[in-house]
Write an enzyme that holds these catalytic residues in place. Structure first.
Site, mmCIF file in Angstrom:
data_model
loop_
_atom_site.group_PDB
_atom_site.id
_atom_site.type_symbol
_atom_site.label_atom_id
_atom_site.label_comp_id
_atom_site.label_asym_id
_atom_site.label_seq_id
_atom_site.Cartn_x
_atom_site.Cartn_y
_atom_site.Cartn_z
ATOM 1 N N ASP A 57 0.823 -1.206 0.000
ATOM 2 C CA ASP A 57 0.000 0.000 0.000
ATOM 3 C C ASP A 57 0.861 1.261 0.000
ATOM 4 O O ASP A 57 2.083 1.192 -0.040
ATOM 5 C CB ASP A 57 -1.057 -0.024 1.103
ATOM 6 C CG ASP A 57 -0.473 0.018 2.487
ATOM 7 O OD1 ASP A 57 0.662 0.501 2.635
ATOM 8 O OD2 ASP A 57 -1.152 -0.412 3.427
ATOM 9 N N LYS B 271 -4.552 2.728 -0.344
ATOM 10 C CA LYS B 271 -5.711 3.616 -0.267
ATOM 11 C C LYS B 271 -5.228 5.043 -0.284
ATOM 12 O O LYS B 271 -4.209 5.375 0.294
ATOM 13 C CB LYS B 271 -6.479 3.361 1.025
ATOM 14 C CG LYS B 271 -6.896 1.933 1.167
ATOM 15 C CD LYS B 271 -7.482 1.670 2.532
ATOM 16 C CE LYS B 271 -7.864 0.228 2.705
ATOM 17 N NZ LYS B 271 -6.730 -0.648 3.039
ATOM 18 N N MET C 180 -3.543 9.800 11.642
ATOM 19 C CA MET C 180 -4.579 10.260 10.700
ATOM 20 C C MET C 180 -5.308 11.502 11.223
ATOM 21 O O MET C 180 -6.521 11.627 11.082
ATOM 22 C CB MET C 180 -5.589 9.126 10.428
ATOM 23 C CG MET C 180 -4.960 7.961 9.695
ATOM 24 S SD MET C 180 -6.034 6.534 9.532
ATOM 25 C CE MET C 180 -5.694 5.634 11.052
HETATM 26 N N1 SAH Z 1 -0.085 0.828 10.497
HETATM 27 C C1 SAH Z 1 0.533 2.123 10.485
HETATM 28 C C2 SAH Z 1 -0.478 3.246 10.616
HETATM 29 C C3 SAH Z 1 -1.421 3.362 9.446
HETATM 30 S S1 SAH Z 1 -2.557 4.681 9.641
HETATM 31 C C4 SAH Z 1 1.570 2.190 11.610
HETATM 32 O O1 SAH Z 1 1.634 1.303 12.453
HETATM 33 O O2 SAH Z 1 2.333 3.148 11.631
HETATM 34 C C5 SAH Z 1 -1.786 5.952 8.695
HETATM 35 C C6 SAH Z 1 -1.286 7.060 9.598
HETATM 36 O O3 SAH Z 1 -0.072 6.680 10.224
HETATM 37 C C7 SAH Z 1 -0.947 8.330 8.852
HETATM 38 O O4 SAH Z 1 -2.107 9.109 8.610
HETATM 39 C C8 SAH Z 1 -0.015 9.010 9.844
HETATM 40 O O5 SAH Z 1 -0.752 9.604 10.883
HETATM 41 C C9 SAH Z 1 0.734 7.821 10.415
HETATM 42 N N2 SAH Z 1 2.027 7.590 9.733
HETATM 43 C C10 SAH Z 1 2.423 6.468 9.131
HETATM 44 N N3 SAH Z 1 3.671 6.582 8.631
HETATM 45 C C11 SAH Z 1 4.075 7.833 8.944
HETATM 46 C C12 SAH Z 1 5.265 8.581 8.701
HETATM 47 N N4 SAH Z 1 6.306 8.053 8.056
HETATM 48 N N5 SAH Z 1 5.327 9.839 9.176
HETATM 49 C C13 SAH Z 1 4.303 10.390 9.854
HETATM 50 N N6 SAH Z 1 3.149 9.743 10.097
HETATM 51 C C14 SAH Z 1 3.026 8.481 9.656
#
Ligand code: SAH
Length: 276
Positions: free
Chosen positions: A50, A72, A184
């Site tokens: 994704d 998505k 998010m």
């Molecule tokens: N499963 C993922 C989260 C998915 S939800 C995890 O464990 O990290 C997606 C959200 O994760 C984004 O909207 C943001 O808030 C956060 N996110 C994921 N990667 C990021 C990154 N490299 N920098 C900042 N926020 C991040």
């Protein structure tokens, strides 16, 4: 970087019906992939990835392996989750070793639980490979400890995005007096600050936005809780971004260390050489 020794995944008998690995890719830096994640990437028959799987990590997908984007984009699901679940079942039933890789950790706001439930229900063998979740990776690269003796005794991870409505107990969150990390939350920054302030949190509680954490372009923008929405607008903060609220964000003044240079693409090239 230590050489990851690539050990073959257990072979076939058990996989005559295929198998799915739900793999966490971590927050972006390919050096933060686990050895196990890399091993699964290298040996899968099919990779489904994704949009939070970074370019540098995609560069590690073997050229001969079929890789499909199933990500998505906000408000526009490219493949509905139900169809994706069925795709996983179908591909495993075709006997394929499927690497379903997603950003961060599959079980943290990653719908990994839903995919696993469906696979188990279909009798498909499934293995979960945890990844570094954004709250851990991005704060580390921003010099913000999630907990710190004398400052914060805990941390809560919250999604600011609900399937239908947002079900958050703001009163309880505000009362915790420890680090809050919102996933998010970018488009809801104003609501997050006004709800927390209405629930009793101080306007001036320090807060940080971390954009594209653990990537060369990482930006860390700091201010106070009441300024969150304005900071997002003024700095044109883009997704993916995390919102961190709490006194620990102040420590970034002293603990900042990440220069944006992780050494890749050289690091990716090195991994490719090691695993060729
Ligand atoms: N499963 C993922 C989260 C998915 S939800 C995890 O464990 O990290 C997606 C959200 O994760 C984004 O909207 C943001 O808030 C956060 N996110 C994921 N990667 C990021 C990154 N490299 N920098 C900042 N926020 C991040």
């Amino acid at each position: 970087m230590p050489s990851p020794e690539i050990v073959k995944l257990p072979a076939s008998a058990a996989h005559a019906v295929g198998k799915v690995w739900l793999v966490g890719a971590g927050p972006g830096d390919p050096d933060l992939l686990t050895v196990k994640a890399l091993r699964v990437i290298q040996q899968a028959d099919l990779i489904l990835f994704d949009n939070l799987v970074s370019e540098e990590i995609r560069a590690l997908f073997p050229a001969a392996t079929r890789a499909l984007y199933v990500g998505k984009i906000k408000d526009a699901h490219s493949i509905p989750q139900e169809l994706l679940n069925e795709l996983l079942v179908e591909k495993a039933r075709q006997g394929l070793k499927v690497c379903r890789i997603k950003g961060g950790d599959p079980f943290v706001f990653g719908r990994g639980g839903e995919e696993m439930l469906r696979l188990k229900q279909a009798g498909i063998e499934v293995e979960l490979v945890p990844g570094i979740t954004a709250a851990a990776g991005c704060t580390s690269y921003a010099g913000i400890p999630l907990t710190h003796r004398g400052i914060s005794q805990g941390c809560t991870l919250v999604t600011a995005h609900g399937e239908k409505s947002l079900d958050v107990n703001w009163q309880s969150l505000a009362g915790l007096q420890h680090t809050l990390v919102f996933y998010m939350g970018l488009s809801r920054a104003g609501m997050i600050s006004s709800e927390l302030i209405a629930a009793g949190m101080n306007n001036n509680t320090p807060a940080a936005l971390i954009e594209r954490g653990c990537c060369p372009e990482q930006r860390v923008i700091r201010g106070s809780l009441q300024e969150l929405e304005e900071l997002v607008a003024r700095h044109e903060v883009q997704s993916p971004a995390l919102i961190v609220v709490g006194d620990v964000t102040r420590l970034a003044d002293q603990l900042d260390w990440f220069q944006g240079d992780t050494g890749y693409p050289a690091a990716s090239t090195e991994i490719q050489k090691l695993t060729a």
